[in-house]
Design a protein around this motif. Structure first.
Motif, short mmCIF file in Angstrom:
data_model
loop_
_atom_site.label_atom_id
_atom_site.label_comp_id
_atom_site.label_asym_id
_atom_site.label_seq_id
_atom_site.Cartn_x
_atom_site.Cartn_y
_atom_site.Cartn_z
N UNK A 13 -23.64 -8.50 12.15
CA UNK A 13 -22.55 -9.43 12.43
C UNK A 13 -21.77 -9.03 13.67
N UNK A 14 -21.05 -10.00 14.21
CA UNK A 14 -20.04 -9.77 15.23
C UNK A 14 -18.76 -10.46 14.78
N UNK A 15 -17.63 -9.90 15.17
CA UNK A 15 -16.33 -10.53 14.95
C UNK A 15 -15.80 -10.97 16.30
N UNK A 16 -15.36 -12.23 16.39
CA UNK A 16 -14.90 -12.81 17.65
C UNK A 16 -13.42 -13.14 17.56
N UNK A 17 -12.63 -12.59 18.48
CA UNK A 17 -11.21 -12.95 18.67
C UNK A 17 -10.36 -12.77 17.41
N UNK A 42 -3.96 -11.12 8.09
CA UNK A 42 -5.02 -12.04 8.49
C UNK A 42 -6.34 -11.33 8.73
N UNK A 43 -6.29 -10.21 9.43
CA UNK A 43 -7.50 -9.46 9.72
C UNK A 43 -8.14 -8.92 8.45
N UNK A 44 -7.32 -8.64 7.43
CA UNK A 44 -7.87 -8.16 6.16
C UNK A 44 -8.75 -9.21 5.49
N UNK A 45 -8.49 -10.48 5.74
CA UNK A 45 -9.35 -11.53 5.21
C UNK A 45 -10.74 -11.44 5.84
N UNK A 46 -10.79 -11.14 7.12
CA UNK A 46 -12.08 -10.95 7.79
C UNK A 46 -12.81 -9.75 7.20
N UNK A 47 -12.09 -8.65 7.02
CA UNK A 47 -12.70 -7.44 6.45
C UNK A 47 -13.26 -7.73 5.06
N UNK A 48 -12.50 -8.44 4.24
CA UNK A 48 -12.96 -8.75 2.88
C UNK A 48 -14.23 -9.59 2.90
N UNK A 49 -14.29 -10.56 3.81
CA UNK A 49 -15.48 -11.41 3.90
C UNK A 49 -16.69 -10.59 4.30
N UNK A 50 -16.53 -9.75 5.32
CA UNK A 50 -17.65 -8.93 5.79
C UNK A 50 -18.16 -8.03 4.68
N UNK A 51 -17.26 -7.42 3.95
CA UNK A 51 -17.68 -6.54 2.85
C UNK A 51 -18.33 -7.32 1.72
N UNK A 52 -17.81 -8.50 1.42
CA UNK A 52 -18.39 -9.32 0.36
C UNK A 52 -19.82 -9.73 0.69
N UNK A 53 -20.08 -10.01 1.97
CA UNK A 53 -21.42 -10.41 2.41
C UNK A 53 -22.31 -9.21 2.74
N UNK A 54 -21.75 -8.00 2.61
CA UNK A 54 -22.50 -6.77 2.88
C UNK A 54 -23.06 -6.78 4.32
N UNK A 55 -22.20 -7.15 5.26
CA UNK A 55 -22.62 -7.24 6.66
C UNK A 55 -22.32 -5.94 7.41
N UNK A 56 -23.10 -5.71 8.43
CA UNK A 56 -22.87 -4.57 9.33
C UNK A 56 -22.32 -5.11 10.65
N UNK A 57 -21.09 -4.81 10.97
CA UNK A 57 -20.48 -5.28 12.22
C UNK A 57 -20.97 -4.41 13.37
N UNK A 58 -21.64 -5.05 14.32
CA UNK A 58 -22.14 -4.34 15.49
C UNK A 58 -21.22 -4.52 16.70
N UNK A 59 -20.59 -5.69 16.80
CA UNK A 59 -19.74 -5.99 17.96
C UNK A 59 -18.44 -6.64 17.53
N UNK A 60 -17.37 -6.30 18.22
CA UNK A 60 -16.07 -6.95 18.07
C UNK A 60 -15.76 -7.54 19.45
N UNK A 61 -15.94 -8.84 19.58
CA UNK A 61 -15.95 -9.49 20.88
C UNK A 61 -14.63 -10.19 21.17
#
Length: 292
Positions: free
Chosen positions: A33-37, A53-72
């Motif tokens: 995954x990547x996170x944008x803005x 707000x950012x914690x909602x993004x973190x929760x979604x990523x963890x729920x989907x078991x995603x690996x964040x490679x880029x923060x764009x």
């Protein structure tokens, strides 16, 4: 879509206070995954920040078991503070922006008379991307498109079949971004947008902001290249560069500065980090008087 071209999965997040869209872009559940803005909550009256707000993004990523490679970052935003460092701390990944950020850093180092130790080489970011550069997000191929005009350093991120345009364009019924910030230029924005509108018409286009006409609709984040070409109120097919520049100059002269431009720029040119604490241990943001 064929197995060689996996569908780009996109989960939008709306920060209603600044009307900013953030995104998690990923190839599949359990994938990359990547996170944008990403947005850091900021209360201008108190100077307090929050990661709600950012914690909602973190929760979604963890729920989907995603690996964040880029923060764009599409650019150094003038309307919200970036939550990129918080996202990196929680999820990993590299913070990246376009390599023209150095131009913006030079401009605002002078505006804010920043500390001598502040470097204008983009080294605050983990990676600087150049125009046309490609990279991978798991199974998804991504390409960098340099789109200056709103600022000298805007980049659009083409990730699979999805295009993240930052502040170059808004939804068709809202139009285009202002060009009166230091280093901005309306003619340059017009040419940048033409590069985006030359992409296939079914390319999905995701906005960084949406400012819905009052009372007419809810916030939206997605349109297509074809819809923009036919219906964008400022840049539909047939609008000349001269017409656009005249409209943009007239309109920009009526716009107030963004509510959070002063704190946002000071933080965002540092890749979302705060200025160094002063000798009393407190971090301060400067307010230049009669400078913007």
């Amino acid at each position: 879509m064929s197995a060689n071209k996996p569908l780009t999965l996109v989960r939008p997040f709306l920060d209603r206070d600044t009307e900013t869209w953030s995104y998690v872009v990923y190839d599949r559940e359990g994938g990359s995954a990547a996170v944008v803005d990403a947005v850091l909550d900021y209360d201008a009256a108190s100077g307090r920040t929050s990661t709600a707000g950012a914690e909602e993004i973190v929760a979604f990523v963890r729920d989907k078991n995603l690996k964040v490679e880029w923060i764009l970052e599409t650019h150094a935003h003038a309307d919200h503070l970036s939550a990129a460092p918080f996202i990196r701390e929680q999820l990993g990944g590299k913070i990246a922006i376009g390599d023209q950020i150095c131009q913006v850093q030079k401009i605002f180092r002078e505006v804010f008379n920043l500390e001598k130790q502040f470097l204008v080489d983009g080294s605050q970011f983990d990676h600087l991307f150049g125009d046309g550069e490609t990279f991978q997000i798991g199974d998804l191929q991504a390409r960098v498109i340099y789109v200056p005009g709103h600022t000298p350093a805007d980049m659009a991120w083409q990730i699979g079949d999805a295009l993240f345009v930052g502040d170059t364009l808004f939804m068709p019924d809202v139009g285009s971004a202002r060009c009166d910030f230091p280093g901005g230029d309306a003619a340059t924005l017009y040419r940048s947008v033409q590069k985006l509108l030359a992409l296939p018409e079914d390319t999905r286009m995701f906005m960084c902001h949406d400012y819905p006409p009052s009372g007419e609709r809810e916030h939206q984040c997605e349109t297509t290249v074809g819809d923009q070409k036919r219906n964008n109120i400022h840049l539909h097919e047939g609008v000349s560069e001269a017409e656009f520049v005249a409209m943009r100059h007239k309109r920009d002269a009526t716009l107030p500065m963004p509510r959070l431009i002063i704190p946002s720029i000071q933080v965002n040119i540092r890749a979302g980090q705060m200025p160094p604490a002063e000798d009393n241990g407190t971090v301060y943001l400067k307010v230049p008087i009669n400078a913007l």
